[in-house]
Structures are given as C-alpha cells and as structure tokens.
Design an enzyme around this catalytic site. Structure first.
Site, short mmCIF file in Angstrom:
data_model
loop_
_atom_site.label_atom_id
_atom_site.label_comp_id
_atom_site.label_asym_id
_atom_site.label_seq_id
_atom_site.Cartn_x
_atom_site.Cartn_y
_atom_site.Cartn_z
N SER A 235 -9.62 1.74 2.80
CA SER A 235 -8.77 2.54 1.95
C SER A 235 -7.69 1.72 1.24
CB SER A 235 -8.07 3.62 2.79
OG SER A 235 -7.25 3.01 3.78
N LYS B 74 0.86 -1.17 0.00
CA LYS B 74 0.00 0.00 0.00
C LYS B 74 0.90 1.23 0.00
CE LYS B 74 -3.90 1.93 2.65
NZ LYS B 74 -4.79 1.71 3.81
N SER C 65 -9.93 -0.68 7.00
CA SER C 65 -9.40 -0.58 5.64
C SER C 65 -8.66 -1.80 5.10
CB SER C 65 -8.48 0.62 5.52
OG SER C 65 -9.25 1.78 5.42
N1 GLN Z 1 -13.35 4.15 6.41
C1 GLN Z 1 -12.61 4.53 7.58
C2 GLN Z 1 -12.17 5.97 7.46
O1 GLN Z 1 -12.40 6.54 6.46
C3 GLN Z 1 -11.45 3.63 7.82
C4 GLN Z 1 -10.26 3.96 7.03
C5 GLN Z 1 -9.08 3.10 7.40
O2 GLN Z 1 -9.21 2.05 8.05
N2 GLN Z 1 -7.91 3.56 7.02
O3 GLN Z 1 -11.64 6.53 8.35
#
Ligand code: GLN
EC number: 6.3.5.7
Length: 483
Positions: free
Chosen positions: A151, A76, A175
């Site tokens: 994400s 990532k 994410s």
């Molecule tokens: N959807 C969550 C957010 O937008 C989690 C994102 C994540 O785990 N990086 O904060």
C-alpha cells in the site's frame, strides 16, 4: 541533482556543493513537472519544505552535521503531520488535519529532514496495488500502465522516479517490501516494536510497522536510523538500544549462512523470478555466503491466517471513524444510526468495507473460535517455524513477490488474486520479524525483488547483506525511462 542518494546528498551538503534549499527547489519543480503522470503525492508541503530546508542550512552553517540534516523526504499519508492533511488515502479523512506529529515524523524533522509532502497509498493501507486510494491509482514509473504495488505505492513510485531520494512507508503484510520490489527499490520492514507506531493511523496494530523506502541499502540505513527507537507513547515499542546501522553495512559475508525455503519455489511463482532469485543466491555465494535449503512447513497457512487477523484488527481500529469524532460526516442525517451508517458507507471505499465485514464476522460470537483463534494458533506455528530455521541459518532468502507488477485494473474483480501476491511477505509480519526487499533483476522490463529475512532486531544484518550485494550488482542503479 535528482539522481543523488541520501548518502550523496549528505556529502554534497557537508562539502557545500549545494544547499538544502537549492536541492529542495529542484525536487519540488521536478515533482510539479512529473508527478501528474504518476499521482504519487496526495499533498505537497512546499512552504514547510522550504522553511525546513532553510533551517537545516542554518544549522549546517552553525557547524551541525548529520546524515539527514537537509535531506528531502516524504511521508506516507498515514503518518500524522501537525496541521497538514493526513488522509490515509480515504474520503473518510479527506478533511482531517492531524493535531500532532507522529513520532516518526517528529524524529525525522528533529534530525533535519525536509518534508516535501504526503504520499499516496491504498485506502487505510489495505491493498497491494495502490488502486484503492480515494485519490486515484498510482502508476508504476517503469511502465505507466502497471501498478507500483501497495500500500506504500506513492512513496515507492516517487522514489523510483527520482522525485526524491527516500520516503517512509508502512508494512502490515508487505506494503514496504512489495512496492519496493515492483519499482526496483530497497525497502525495509523493521522488527515489530523497533519503530514507534504513535501517530501512525492503525490498520492492524499487531502487524503494522513503519520503515524506509530508498534506492539503496545504505540509504535505508540512514532513514531507519532516524525512525527507530523506543517511544513511551507506544506501548508496543521496544526499549532496546538502536545500533549504528550505517556502521553495520561493511561486514564481510564470509561464512554467512543463507537459508532458502523449499516451499518458496512451488507453483504460483513465476519461473523467471525463480531464476533471478537463484542468480542472487549465486552472487552472495561469491561473496562467501553458504547456502542451505530449509523448510517453513506452515507457510501455506499464512495468507488465510493473515486475512482473518488483519481484517479483525481493522474492524476494531476503524470503528473510531463514526462520523462523530473524526473526518467525514454524511449530509442531513435523520438520526444517530443513519449518521453512523451513511458516514461509514459513504466515507469508506469498497475494499475497506469488505475488510471491516470480514473482520467483524471473524470476531463475532460463534465464529471467534473457528476463525480468529485458529488464525492466532497458525500465527504461533509460523513464528515457531522461523525460530527453528534461525537456529540453522543467519538469513532467509527468497522472492519478495510471486509475480512482477501487473496491469492497472487486472486484479480488481478478484480481491483474492491480489491477496495471493502477499504470500512471501506476510509471514514476517505474523512473526514480527524484520525483512528487506532489494532489486534482483527484470522480467519483461519490470523489476523483481529478492527478500531477506533476519532474526529479531537484526536489521543491521539485512542492511549489511543488501549493501554488499549492491556493491557487486547494479540492478538498484537502473532508472526508469523518462525519469
Ligand atoms: N496487501 C496486504 C493487505 O492488503 C498488506 C498491506 C500492508 O502491508 N499494509 O492487507
């Protein structure tokens, strides 16, 4: 060759059926051919990959072995990679080449993994759809008109499309698990402190945790083995021995106590997903597990608490991107204030700006007690709920997400609708617990995930349950058409 899992690749390399260099070339060609449809990579690192593959082949020729020696992966794009762009999905860091490797990157490289590239992601890991990336949205290989989740959506789409066997992700509120669910993968968020955050660009430091995305629990065990462990460079990393995760896969589930929280099945959950979750429970019962209804009474407060704490930490973490020390700087600033304002205004996208404003507001004098402190108290109550539940059960099971993947753009005008997709995943981050999502079936041709949560440091138990389930089901083997 692109269908092989990490475990199969390790066997193939050991048996000299193919070399890491051959495999790497096949996968790089496949990425060049298919990724334009998906947009799952931000950067490809072909030269590095071929160098690493040749080095791994040479190490094997010298008698070395290891499950990751010569295995192709991707990171990532928030894991720092020395001399390689590390963008975090943001214009702010479009020109940033990290001066060092993140601990996770260094450990996997030392184990002989081959880095094919850096994967697309929501900007600064904020999102559940992978639509907030400066580099454009990622598409779901199960249906190119749908989001892959976020994400870590680039890692998920790439692995689901068989562009490579496994990739790293990070999970602040879901994410890893949520994109795994939406693309039919297995993904694991480890216990907070299990995997080093050093060199992982911070979103919300008390919640962020790196982990593996792969097709099977067996492969998650292999990748996690290479990622986990104490790191003196990360003061929140925990000095606990790392167990042999692959050895934990084969335990019997006889007598395993599974807790199913009644709060998980309220309004908001797609009833077709509820049915698939009940089917997965039945499957585990056949393997000897005992199921019990439990309660997590404070779950309803998790989303509001998370969406105060995570933005609060983000507003602090992202203050370092000021146009002076890192990344993007605006053209022709007239004075220092103009430099700060325009560098941040032009460098950050709308979702990141929204979170910074929410977080700065929640932390400001006069609101701190009402929002931030309250949210921290809720966080403790949520943790207490889990501690009470784990006195009665070994594993907590439920849906990973309330809905399957949605159409690209469908939730763009309503950020709260996207925040609600995190309802089942964020509690594990607030409590610091490990969680895993694994394939559990399909709704309208789109994958559905079942989530397992375990007590601290019981990643092995999660992998064990998931592996036994995968020995008796074939959801995880389904391949998206066209890939
Ligand atoms: N959807 C969550 C957010 O937008 C989690 C994102 C994540 O785990 N990086 O904060």
């Amino acid at each position: 060759m692109h269908q092989l899992t990490l475990a199969e690749i390790a066997r193939g390399l050991a048996d000299k059926k193919f070399s890491s260099e051959e495999l790497t070339k096949v996968l790089l060609a496949r990425i060049a051919q298919l990724d334009p449809q998906l947009n799952s990579f931000i950067s490809l690192t072909e030269d590095l990959a071929l160098t690493q593959a040749k080095a791994a082949d040479a190490r094997r020729a010298n008698g070395e072995s290891g499950a990751l020696l010569g295995a192709p992966i991707a990171h990532k794009d928030l894991f720092c990679t020395q001399g390689i762009r590390t963008s975090c999905g943001s214009k702010m860091l479009d020109n940033f080449k990290a001066p060092y490797d993140a601990t996770v990157v260094a450990k996997l490289a030392a184990a002989g993994a081959v880095t094919l590239g850096k994967t697309n992601m929501d900007e600064f890991a904020m999102g559940s759809a992978n639509e907030s990336s400066y580099y454009g949205a990622v598409k779901n290989p199960w249906n190119l008109e749908y989001v892959p989740g976020g994400s870590s959506g680039g890692s998920a789409a790439a692995v689901a499309a068989r562009l490579l066997p496994a990739a790293t992700g990070t999970d602040t509120g879901g994410s890893i698990r949520q994109p795994a669910a939406l693309t039919n993968l297995t993904g694991l968020k480890p216990t907070y402190g299990r995997v080093s955050r050093w060199g992982m660009i911070a979103y919300a430091s008390s919640l962020d945790q790196g982990g593996p995305l792969a097709r099977t629990a067996e492969d998650c065990a292999i990748l996690l083995q290479g990622m986990a462990g104490f790191d003196p460079n990360d003061s929140t990393s925990i000095d606990e021995p790392v167990p042999d995760y692959s050895a934990s896969l084969n335990g019997s589930l006889q007598g395993l106590r599974i807790g199913v929280p009644k709060e998980y099945f309220g309004a908001g959950l797609d009833p077709r997903i509820a049915d698939l979750i009940h089917n997965s429970v039945k499957e585990l019962e056949k393997l000897g597990a005992v199921v019990k209804e439990i309660s997590l009474p404070n779950m309803q407060h998790a989303i509001p608490a998370y969406y105060v704490i995570a933005p609060a930490e983000a507003s602090s973490n992202l203050s370092r991107f000021d146009g002076v020390r890192f990344g993007y700087r605006c053209e022709n600033p007239v004075n220092l204030m103009d430099l700060y304002k325009r560098s941040r205004g032009e460098g950050f996208g709308p979702e990141v700006q929204r979170r910074i404003m929410v977080g700065a507001y929640a932390l400001s004098a006069g609101y701190y007690d009402a929002y931030y402190l309250k949210a921290q108290k809720i966080r403790r109550l949520i943790k207490n709920d889990f501690m009470a539940a784990f006195n009665e059960v070994d594993i907590i099971l439920g849906p990973t997400t309330p809905n399957p993947a949605w159409k690209l753009g469908a939730k763009n005008s309503d950020p709260v609708a996207a925040y609600l997709e995190d309802v089942y995943t964020i509690t594990a981050n607030l409590a610091g617990l490990p969680g895993l999502s694994m394939p559990a079936g399909f709704v309208d041709g789109l994958p559905v995930g079942v989530q397992l949560l375990a007590p601290y440091f019981q990643e092995g138990r999660l992998l064990n349950v998931a592996h036994q389930y995968q020995l008796h089901t074939d959801w995880h083997t389904r391949t998206p058409t066209g890939f």
